[in-house]
Design a protein around this motif. Structure first.
Motif, PDB file in Angstrom:
ATOM      1  N   LYS A   2       0.849  -1.188   0.000  1.00  0.00           N
ATOM      2  CA  LYS A   2       0.000   0.000   0.000  1.00  0.00           C
ATOM      3  C   LYS A   2       0.883   1.237   0.000  1.00  0.00           C
ATOM      4  O   LYS A   2       1.829   1.343   0.779  1.00  0.00           O
ATOM      5  CB  LYS A   2      -0.914   0.006   1.226  1.00  0.00           C
ATOM      6  N   LEU A   3       0.568   2.155  -0.900  1.00  0.00           N
ATOM      7  CA  LEU A   3       1.325   3.391  -1.019  1.00  0.00           C
ATOM      8  C   LEU A   3       0.394   4.588  -0.884  1.00  0.00           C
ATOM      9  O   LEU A   3      -0.761   4.534  -1.301  1.00  0.00           O
ATOM     10  CB  LEU A   3       2.038   3.476  -2.372  1.00  0.00           C
ATOM     11  N   ASP A   4       0.925   5.673  -0.335  1.00  0.00           N
ATOM     12  CA  ASP A   4       0.235   6.958  -0.299  1.00  0.00           C
ATOM     13  C   ASP A   4       0.957   7.830  -1.324  1.00  0.00           C
ATOM     14  O   ASP A   4       2.035   8.355  -1.057  1.00  0.00           O
ATOM     15  CB  ASP A   4       0.326   7.566   1.098  1.00  0.00           C
ATOM     16  N   LEU A   5       0.383   7.918  -2.519  1.00  0.00           N
ATOM     17  CA  LEU A   5       1.033   8.602  -3.631  1.00  0.00           C
ATOM     18  C   LEU A   5       0.190   9.778  -4.098  1.00  0.00           C
ATOM     19  O   LEU A   5      -0.957   9.599  -4.505  1.00  0.00           O
ATOM     20  CB  LEU A   5       1.259   7.614  -4.776  1.00  0.00           C
ATOM     21  N   ASN A   6       0.761  10.954  -4.024  1.00  0.00           N
ATOM     22  CA  ASN A   6       0.089  12.175  -4.484  1.00  0.00           C
ATOM     23  C   ASN A   6      -1.285  12.340  -3.846  1.00  0.00           C
ATOM     24  O   ASN A   6      -2.246  12.760  -4.481  1.00  0.00           O
ATOM     25  CB  ASN A   6      -0.002  12.199  -6.011  1.00  0.00           C
ATOM     26  N   GLY A   7      -1.360  11.977  -2.559  1.00  0.00           N
ATOM     27  CA  GLY A   7      -2.594  12.149  -1.813  1.00  0.00           C
ATOM     28  C   GLY A   7      -3.618  11.044  -2.006  1.00  0.00           C
ATOM     29  O   GLY A   7      -4.733  11.144  -1.498  1.00  0.00           O
ATOM     30  N   ARG A   8      -3.258  10.006  -2.725  1.00  0.00           N
ATOM     31  CA  ARG A   8      -4.173   8.872  -2.942  1.00  0.00           C
ATOM     32  C   ARG A   8      -3.564   7.603  -2.366  1.00  0.00           C
ATOM     33  O   ARG A   8      -2.358   7.417  -2.421  1.00  0.00           O
ATOM     34  CB  ARG A   8      -4.432   8.662  -4.436  1.00  0.00           C
ATOM     35  N   ARG A   9      -4.418   6.746  -1.836  1.00  0.00           N
ATOM     36  CA  ARG A   9      -3.985   5.437  -1.350  1.00  0.00           C
ATOM     37  C   ARG A   9      -4.054   4.453  -2.507  1.00  0.00           C
ATOM     38  O   ARG A   9      -5.089   4.343  -3.152  1.00  0.00           O
ATOM     39  CB  ARG A   9      -4.894   4.958  -0.224  1.00  0.00           C
ATOM     40  N   LEU A  10      -2.949   3.755  -2.751  1.00  0.00           N
ATOM     41  CA  LEU A  10      -2.892   2.783  -3.840  1.00  0.00           C
ATOM     42  C   LEU A  10      -2.416   1.437  -3.327  1.00  0.00           C
ATOM     43  O   LEU A  10      -1.547   1.375  -2.450  1.00  0.00           O
ATOM     44  CB  LEU A  10      -1.906   3.240  -4.919  1.00  0.00           C
ATOM     45  N   GLN A  11      -2.950   0.400  -3.902  1.00  0.00           N
ATOM     46  CA  GLN A  11      -2.433  -0.947  -3.685  1.00  0.00           C
ATOM     47  C   GLN A  11      -1.664  -1.297  -4.949  1.00  0.00           C
ATOM     48  O   GLN A  11      -2.219  -1.232  -6.047  1.00  0.00           O
ATOM     49  CB  GLN A  11      -3.588  -1.929  -3.469  1.00  0.00           C
ATOM     50  N   VAL A  12      -0.379  -1.605  -4.812  1.00  0.00           N
ATOM     51  CA  VAL A  12       0.427  -1.941  -5.983  1.00  0.00           C
ATOM     52  C   VAL A  12       1.008  -3.338  -5.827  1.00  0.00           C
ATOM     53  O   VAL A  12       1.340  -3.767  -4.723  1.00  0.00           O
ATOM     54  CB  VAL A  12       1.571  -0.923  -6.228  1.00  0.00           C
ATOM     55  N   ASP A  13       1.104  -4.014  -6.942  1.00  0.00           N
ATOM     56  CA  ASP A  13       1.712  -5.330  -6.987  1.00  0.00           C
ATOM     57  C   ASP A  13       3.042  -5.180  -7.709  1.00  0.00           C
ATOM     58  O   ASP A  13       3.075  -5.063  -8.939  1.00  0.00           O
ATOM     59  CB  ASP A  13       0.787  -6.307  -7.725  1.00  0.00           C
TER      60      ASP A  13
END
Length: 159
Positions: A2-13
């Motif tokens: 899980k990343l907090d990128l540019n104000g958005r929470r993302l799940q990345v594989d």
């Protein structure tokens, strides 16, 4: 991950050891961050991690989990540019433009930590390489964005 990128929470594989630069560019298609040297010397790949300037070409994705990431795509918008972007234009900083996203992110990190930087602060923080040699314009633009006159003295606020 899980990343907090540019104000958005993302799940990345992604492979945890993958350099952040490649995750941004190749997986997430955020191509504003540039590849320059691959050894953290030039700064074209600079992003902010928890407000600090970080060279993404040598930063493993696993090391930024749980931290706030910001790329050039989130520094400002066309409708509401960041003060640094306006200053960059006013001082005519870019020539070829390749290093600019990294320069802007390093400058944003500097101003986030030191809102009224001295020339020594600017020189210490701005270790990115500009092959066009616009270093004096970069310094002027940082001063302008900080609300400082070209001589480094803080400008008085307009009433």
């Amino acid at each position: 991950m899980k990343l907090d990128l540019n104000g958005r929470r993302l799940q990345v594989d992604a492979d945890p050891g993958m350099p952040l630069l490649w995750l941004l560019r190749d997986v997430l298609n955020l191509t504003g961050t540039k590849y320059g040297c691959g050894v953290a010397a030039c700064g074209a790949c600079t992003v902010r991690v928890d407000g600090q300037a970080v060279r993404s070409c040598i930063t493993p994705v696993s090391s930024v989990v749980g931290k706030r990431l910001q790329t050039i795509e989130a520094l400002g918008t066309p409708g509401k540019p960041h003060a640094l972007q306006l200053a960059w234009i006013a001082e005519q900083v870019p020539q070829c433009g390749y290093c600019q996203s990294g320069m802007l992110m390093a400058a944003a990190a500097l101003l986030g930590k030191t809102p009224q930087p001295t020339d020594a602060d600017i020189d210490a923080a701005m270790t990115n390489i500009c092959r066009c040699g616009t270093y004096q314009r970069i310094r002027l633009a940082i001063r302008r964005a900080a609300g400082m006159a070209p001589n480094g003295v803080a400008r008085k606020a307009k009433k």
